[in-house]
Design an enzyme around this catalytic site. Structure first.
Site, PDB file in Angstrom:
ATOM      1  N   ASP A  78     -10.505   4.099  -1.751  1.00  0.00           N
ATOM      2  CA  ASP A  78     -11.147   3.061  -0.923  1.00  0.00           C
ATOM      3  C   ASP A  78     -12.655   2.975  -1.151  1.00  0.00           C
ATOM      4  O   ASP A  78     -13.339   3.985  -1.264  1.00  0.00           O
ATOM      5  CB  ASP A  78     -10.907   3.349   0.559  1.00  0.00           C
ATOM      6  N   ASP A 112       0.833  -1.209   0.000  1.00  0.00           N
ATOM      7  CA  ASP A 112       0.000   0.000   0.000  1.00  0.00           C
ATOM      8  C   ASP A 112       0.868   1.260   0.000  1.00  0.00           C
ATOM      9  O   ASP A 112       1.628   1.498   0.943  1.00  0.00           O
ATOM     10  CB  ASP A 112      -0.882  -0.068   1.267  1.00  0.00           C
TER      11      ASP A 112
END
Ligand code: GLA
Length: 410
Positions: free
Chosen positions: A233, A165
């Site tokens: 997200d 990430d």
């Protein structure tokens, strides 16, 4: 001529030049970083990975006991047998580094190797999370300057999947002199971890989480990505799920066996959408050949949620070995038809009603790539019923925010 128009016309060659420059820069990056080849054998993620990830439901409240309980539930609910394999730990497992710099898990995960052994004993695989930056998104230890060491630690523990990430690596990228140099740094960071995984000799699914920055679908596969997030997200609201889903239009050509667009984890079962909307969410992700990474607490599922997550015929659309991602083939306002070519020549089809009232939607054979005169069997994948042979088109009434999902076989 209107001055705005004149200015726009004057700007055109510069814009085109810049686009050309970006295309060359991308090509250059791909050539540089693909020279070491993919980190993975072609068998890794031959179909979109299926599993579970802790973040959507548990966020920071995840620990060894909860992960073991999800693995147990994966088996007892029949999800493993429906194809879900990976049990993935997201952010907040990380502890300090030891005197030699090796990453350790924190007190929530007392023994990662024992946890991996437990998960493997259930016929499942274990995934983990890190960042190319100094810190992860939740502020824990990242892998910056420890890539080889971390990959080896994961391999020693028996890890099978890494979600990597970007997070605080964005701060490192801010030190670059130009956007092209920043992009180069990001690609380099992902290539470094690919090479580190390769050196361990342990196959791991390599998942890029950098929110679609720098058109990752264009360079991710050459840099070893088995999947790459295409968006920011997801959250547990219909509007967000819908936005992400329909934003996937145009990306199908980048996906295929071993490398998949990832519109983020599933929210099915987390409580913020209706059952009807969760059915739409799951249908859509399957048509997109998206990774099916459940994000709910699979110990506590209603029968309706269980039925959605384990519908074998819908999962078979996602897992079709041809590996074609579905595409939008028709649209009129809030009504859309998406179709996916399957290996046996049939089409998986979604009639999607994004509106607020029920509506009739038709799928025309010609939009599916069949001549209008062809007679085809139509099967409703949620009703699990053959609807008979039809010629030219199929029409159904579709609930608001709902789908009818079909398999059309000439
Ligand atoms: C980012 C990612 C999420 C999750 C969190 C964890 O927001 O996109 O999927 O991994 O970080 O901190």
């Amino acid at each position: 001529m209107n001055p705005i128009r004149r200015a726009a016309l004057r700007a055109l060659p510069r814009v085109q030049l810049r686009a050309l420059g970006t295309a060359f820069a991308l090509l250059f990056l791909v050539l540089c970083f693909s020279s070491a080849g993919s980190a993975q054998s072609p068998q890794v993620a031959a179909t979109p990975p299926m599993g579970w990830l802790s973040w959507n439901h548990f966020a920071r409240k995840i620990d060894d006991a909860t992960v073991r309980a999800q693995a147990d539930a994966m088996v007892s609910t029949g999800m493993r047998d429906a194809g879900y394999v990976y049990i993935n730990i997201d952010d907040t497992w990380e502890g300090d580094r030891d005197a030699q710099g090796a990453i350790q898990s924190n007190s929530k995960f007392p023994d990662m190797k024992a946890l991996a052994d437990y998960v493997h004993s259930k016929g499942l695989k274990l995934g983990i999370y890190s960042s190319p930056g100094a810190k992860t998104c939740a502020g824990f230890e990242g892998s910056l300057n420890h890539e080889d060491q971390d990959a080896q630690t994961y391999a020693n523990w028996g890890i099978d999947y890494l979600k990597y990430d970007l997070c605080s690596f964005r701060d490192v990228m801010k030190t670059a002199a130009t956007p092209e140099a920043a992009q180069h740094m990001m690609v380099d960071a992902y290539a470094k971890m690919r090479d580190a995984i390769k050196k361990t000799g342990r196959p791991m699914v390599y998942s890029f989480c950098e929110y679609g920055d720098g058109a990752v679908w264009q360079w991710g596969p050459a840099v070893g990505a088995n999947l790459w997030r295409t968006t920011g997200d997801i959250n547990d609201h219909y509007a967000r799920m819908e936005t992400i889903g329909f934003e996937q239009a145009g990306l199908a050509k980048y996906a295929g066996p071993g490398h998949w667009n990832d519109p983020d984890m599933l929210e099915v079962g987390n409580g913020g959408m209706t059952t009807n909307e969760y059915r739409s969410h799951f249908s859509f992700w399957c048509l997109l050949a998206a990774p099916l990474i459940a994000g709910n607490d699979i110990r506590n599922m209603t029968p309706e949620i269980h039925e959605i997550l384990t519908n074998k015929e819908v999962i078979a659309v996602d897992q079709d070995p041809l590996g074609m991602e579905g595409r939008r083939v028709w649209k009129d306002g809030d009504l859309e038809v998406w179709a996916k070519q399957m290996k046996d020549g049939s089409r998986a089809v979604i009639l999607f009603n994004r509106g607020k009232a029920d509506a009739e939607i038709s799928a025309a054979w010609q939009d599916l790539g069949y001549p209008a005169h062809v007679s085809a069997n139509v099967r409703d994948l949620w009703a699990k019923k053959d609807l008979g042979k039809t010629t030219g088109k199929f029409t159904a009434n579709v609930a608001a925010h709902g789908v009818v999902m079909l398999r059309v076989t000439p």
